[in-house]
Design a protein around this motif. Structure first.
Motif, PDB file in Angstrom:
ATOM      1  N   MET A   1       0.778  -1.238  -0.106  1.00  0.00           N
ATOM      2  CA  MET A   1       0.039   0.041   0.146  1.00  0.00           C
ATOM      3  C   MET A   1       0.914   1.154   0.010  1.00  0.00           C
ATOM      4  SD  MET A   1      -2.721   0.944   2.809  1.00  0.00           S
ATOM      5  CE  MET A   1      -4.365   0.254   2.132  1.00  0.00           C
ATOM      6  N   ALA A   2       0.522   2.298  -0.747  1.00  0.00           N
ATOM      7  CA  ALA A   2       1.524   3.510  -0.932  1.00  0.00           C
ATOM      8  C   ALA A   2       0.986   4.383   0.453  1.00  0.00           C
ATOM      9  CB  ALA A   2       0.815   4.344  -2.121  1.00  0.00           C
ATOM     10  N   SER A   3       1.951   5.192   0.671  1.00  0.00           N
ATOM     11  CA  SER A   3       1.870   5.813   1.978  1.00  0.00           C
ATOM     12  C   SER A   3       2.288   7.337   1.774  1.00  0.00           C
ATOM     13  CB  SER A   3       2.525   5.325   3.167  1.00  0.00           C
ATOM     14  OG  SER A   3       3.884   5.193   2.557  1.00  0.00           O
ATOM     15  N   ILE A   4       1.732   8.277   2.562  1.00  0.00           N
ATOM     16  CA  ILE A   4       2.148   9.946   2.535  1.00  0.00           C
ATOM     17  C   ILE A   4       2.636  10.114   3.946  1.00  0.00           C
ATOM     18  CG2 ILE A   4       1.366  11.989   2.092  1.00  0.00           C
ATOM     19  CD1 ILE A   4      -1.235  10.914   0.861  1.00  0.00           C
ATOM     20  N   ILE A   5       3.713  10.798   4.025  1.00  0.00           N
ATOM     21  CA  ILE A   5       4.141  11.331   5.338  1.00  0.00           C
ATOM     22  C   ILE A   5       3.900  12.873   5.325  1.00  0.00           C
ATOM     23  CG2 ILE A   5       6.131  11.560   6.982  1.00  0.00           C
ATOM     24  CD1 ILE A   5       7.249   8.924   5.718  1.00  0.00           C
ATOM     25  N   PHE A   6       3.081  13.448   6.269  1.00  0.00           N
ATOM     26  CA  PHE A   6       2.753  14.844   6.289  1.00  0.00           C
ATOM     27  C   PHE A   6       2.556  15.216   7.856  1.00  0.00           C
ATOM     28  CE2 PHE A   6      -1.062  17.645   6.383  1.00  0.00           C
ATOM     29  CZ  PHE A   6      -0.354  18.643   5.769  1.00  0.00           C
ATOM     30  N   GLU A   7       3.210  16.347   7.930  1.00  0.00           N
ATOM     31  CA  GLU A   7       3.563  16.970   9.284  1.00  0.00           C
ATOM     32  C   GLU A   7       4.047  15.905  10.351  1.00  0.00           C
ATOM     33  OE1 GLU A   7      -0.337  18.836   9.805  1.00  0.00           O
ATOM     34  OE2 GLU A   7       0.292  20.684   8.835  1.00  0.00           O
ATOM     35  N   GLY A   8       4.890  14.978   9.851  1.00  0.00           N
ATOM     36  CA  GLY A   8       5.658  13.900  10.856  1.00  0.00           C
ATOM     37  C   GLY A   8       4.731  12.817  10.909  1.00  0.00           C
ATOM     38  N   LYS A  14      -5.498   4.495   0.124  1.00  0.00           N
ATOM     39  CA  LYS A  14      -6.229   3.623  -0.478  1.00  0.00           C
ATOM     40  C   LYS A  14      -6.011   3.692  -1.993  1.00  0.00           C
ATOM     41  CE  LYS A  14     -10.166   4.879   2.091  1.00  0.00           C
ATOM     42  NZ  LYS A  14     -11.575   5.554   2.026  1.00  0.00           N
ATOM     43  N   SER A  15      -5.973   2.415  -2.710  1.00  0.00           N
ATOM     44  CA  SER A  15      -5.655   2.416  -4.253  1.00  0.00           C
ATOM     45  C   SER A  15      -6.329   3.309  -4.892  1.00  0.00           C
ATOM     46  CB  SER A  15      -5.692   0.848  -4.410  1.00  0.00           C
ATOM     47  OG  SER A  15      -5.629   0.658  -5.742  1.00  0.00           O
ATOM     48  N   GLY A  16      -5.668   4.332  -5.714  1.00  0.00           N
ATOM     49  CA  GLY A  16      -6.341   4.967  -6.671  1.00  0.00           C
ATOM     50  C   GLY A  16      -6.630   6.658  -5.942  1.00  0.00           C
ATOM     51  N   GLN A  73      -4.095  15.718  -8.235  1.00  0.00           N
ATOM     52  CA  GLN A  73      -3.773  14.820  -9.541  1.00  0.00           C
ATOM     53  C   GLN A  73      -2.615  13.647  -9.252  1.00  0.00           C
ATOM     54  OE1 GLN A  73      -5.262  14.971 -12.806  1.00  0.00           O
ATOM     55  NE2 GLN A  73      -6.514  16.257 -11.293  1.00  0.00           N
ATOM     56  N   CYS A  74      -2.101  13.854  -7.959  1.00  0.00           N
ATOM     57  CA  CYS A  74      -1.147  13.093  -7.402  1.00  0.00           C
ATOM     58  C   CYS A  74      -1.765  11.587  -6.839  1.00  0.00           C
ATOM     59  CB  CYS A  74      -0.251  13.538  -6.273  1.00  0.00           C
ATOM     60  SG  CYS A  74       1.196  12.912  -6.151  1.00  0.00           S
ATOM     61  N   VAL A  75      -1.614  10.763  -7.638  1.00  0.00           N
ATOM     62  CA  VAL A  75      -1.950   9.265  -7.462  1.00  0.00           C
ATOM     63  C   VAL A  75      -0.584   8.440  -7.308  1.00  0.00           C
ATOM     64  CG1 VAL A  75      -3.217   7.321  -7.916  1.00  0.00           C
ATOM     65  CG2 VAL A  75      -4.132   9.522  -8.318  1.00  0.00           C
ATOM     66  N   LEU A  76      -0.173   8.003  -6.166  1.00  0.00           N
ATOM     67  CA  LEU A  76       1.015   7.190  -6.004  1.00  0.00           C
ATOM     68  C   LEU A  76       0.819   5.666  -6.710  1.00  0.00           C
ATOM     69  CD1 LEU A  76       2.093   8.501  -2.608  1.00  0.00           C
ATOM     70  CD2 LEU A  76       3.000   9.338  -4.588  1.00  0.00           C
ATOM     71  N   PRO A  77       1.951   5.076  -6.829  1.00  0.00           N
ATOM     72  CA  PRO A  77       2.083   3.616  -7.471  1.00  0.00           C
ATOM     73  C   PRO A  77       1.874   3.045  -6.198  1.00  0.00           C
ATOM     74  CG  PRO A  77       4.289   4.647  -7.779  1.00  0.00           C
ATOM     75  CD  PRO A  77       3.298   5.863  -7.209  1.00  0.00           C
ATOM     76  N   GLU A  78       1.386   1.781  -6.269  1.00  0.00           N
ATOM     77  CA  GLU A  78       1.485   0.834  -5.127  1.00  0.00           C
ATOM     78  C   GLU A  78       2.690   0.625  -4.511  1.00  0.00           C
ATOM     79  OE1 GLU A  78      -1.025  -1.101  -3.939  1.00  0.00           O
ATOM     80  OE2 GLU A  78      -2.611  -0.180  -5.286  1.00  0.00           O
ATOM     81  N   GLU A  79       2.648   0.603  -3.139  1.00  0.00           N
ATOM     82  CA  GLU A  79       4.100   0.503  -2.283  1.00  0.00           C
ATOM     83  C   GLU A  79       4.720   2.082  -2.637  1.00  0.00           C
ATOM     84  OE1 GLU A  79       4.110  -1.627  -0.523  1.00  0.00           O
ATOM     85  OE2 GLU A  79       2.478  -2.885  -1.607  1.00  0.00           O
TER      86      GLU A  79
END
Ligand code: FES
Length: 325
Positions: A1-8, A14-16, A73-79
């Motif tokens: 699953m992709a992840s975002i790090i924001f404000e620590g 979720k996919s898509g 518009q920023c959809v991350l690839p899986e992982e």
């Protein structure tokens, strides 16, 4: 699953889902507007990792170098993983001042704004996002050329419009306003002798008017046809100005097409704009075509222009995406 790090903190994506959707679902209150990659209200900065190329479409080289991206518009690839940061208003917008404000008809106001001092080189027909405050911004096309000394916008006023009603009722000459841009690729870029078709409905006339003025300023010698559509002939605006331009330039002809035409506007015809392109306009082979207005109009007119002979690569469009008023 992709992840975002924001404000620590780390957030699973979720996919898509976009970065914008993910963070706002977690209550992070990221600003946004069109959610279509056009207004740039949702710009964020990648602090670690590279945003996908699609999320940087429409940004300038400076912004790309700073790793800015459109979070809608920023959809991350899986992982995939991206560390992102919020941008402050000072990094995205510039201050301007209202120089003039006047009504163009009973429902549309013109705003003339001071051109910001720095880094705001623009072409008539591009657009900018104007901000009422930190939360409410709307994109409008630029109706003035870069020789006129101001930025002119035409704003359709909706009584309940968060931006437009404020601009009509509260914003005054001399007030400061933030703006973001310029944005978009819809501006005059044609061979001087090329046929031009400029077509608009509603406030789509703003970029078309700017492009027309710029073409004439650059002494465009090919035939220029303006095709203006409205529900009622009473909705047309800038009528006297455009009729005067038509009268003083042999290569300019204007077709005013409305469903209802009243006696006061006898220069207009009661005719469907798409039918006119199909049956009356003649061949568009070799022509440069500009289409401005609501998205449904632009889509249909693009097809009509193509069927009339225009190459897809010669059709430039500026479609308004509805995201509030
Ligand atoms: S909300 Fe992302 S570009 Fe408009």
């Amino acid at each position: 699953m992709a992840s975002i790090i924001f404000e620590g903190k780390k957030f699973d994506v979720k996919s898509g889902d976009s970065v914008l959707a993910t963070l706002n679902e977690k209550g992070k209150d990221i600003k946004f507007g069109c959610q279509a990659g056009l207004c740039q209200a949702c710009v964020m900065q990648a602090i670690d990792g590279d945003p996908p190329a699609k999320a940087q479409l429409g940004l300038n080289e400076n912004q790309k170098a700073l790793n800015y991206f459109l979070s809608c518009q920023c959809v991350l690839p899986e992982e995939g993983s991206l560390t992102v940061g919020r941008l402050g208003a000072a990094q995205l917008t510039q201050q301007s001042k209202v120089l003039e404000k006047f009504w163009l008809n009973s429902a549309i106001i013109a705003l003339r704004l001071q051109v910001p001092d720095q880094d705001f080189s623009y072409r008539a027909g591009q657009y900018a996002t104007l901000w009422k405050d930190e939360r409410v911004g709307r994109s409008y096309s630029i109706a003035s050329t870069d020789q006129e000394g101001w930025l002119e916008f035409h704003i359709q006023v909706h009584q309940q419009g968060a931006f437009s009603a404020w601009a009509a009722d509260t914003l005054n000459v001399g007030d400061e306003i933030s703006l973001q841009g310029p944005l978009g690729e819809c501006f005059y870029q044609a061979e001087p002798e090329q046929k031009l078709l400029l077509t608009a409905v509603g406030t789509g006339l703003a970029p078309i008017y700017g492009i027309l003025k710029e073409a004439l300023r650059q002494q465009h010698s090919g035939g220029i046809q303006l095709l203006l559509g409205a529900r009622s002939s009473a909705d047309f605006y800038l009528v006297e100005t455009l009729l005067a331009i038509e009268k003083s330039h042999e290569n300019v002809s204007i077709h005013w097409l409305a469903m209802d035409v009243d006696a006061e506007h006898d220069f207009a015809r009661s005719e469907d704009i798409y039918g006119f392109v199909k049956n009356q306009l003649g061949s568009l082979t070799g022509a440069k075509v500009y289409l401005c207005g609501a998205q449904s109009f632009v889509m249909k007119m693009r097809k009509s222009s193509f069927l009339a002979g225009a190459a897809m690569s010669d059709i430039s469009a500026d479609s308004f995406i509805a995201f509030g008023a």
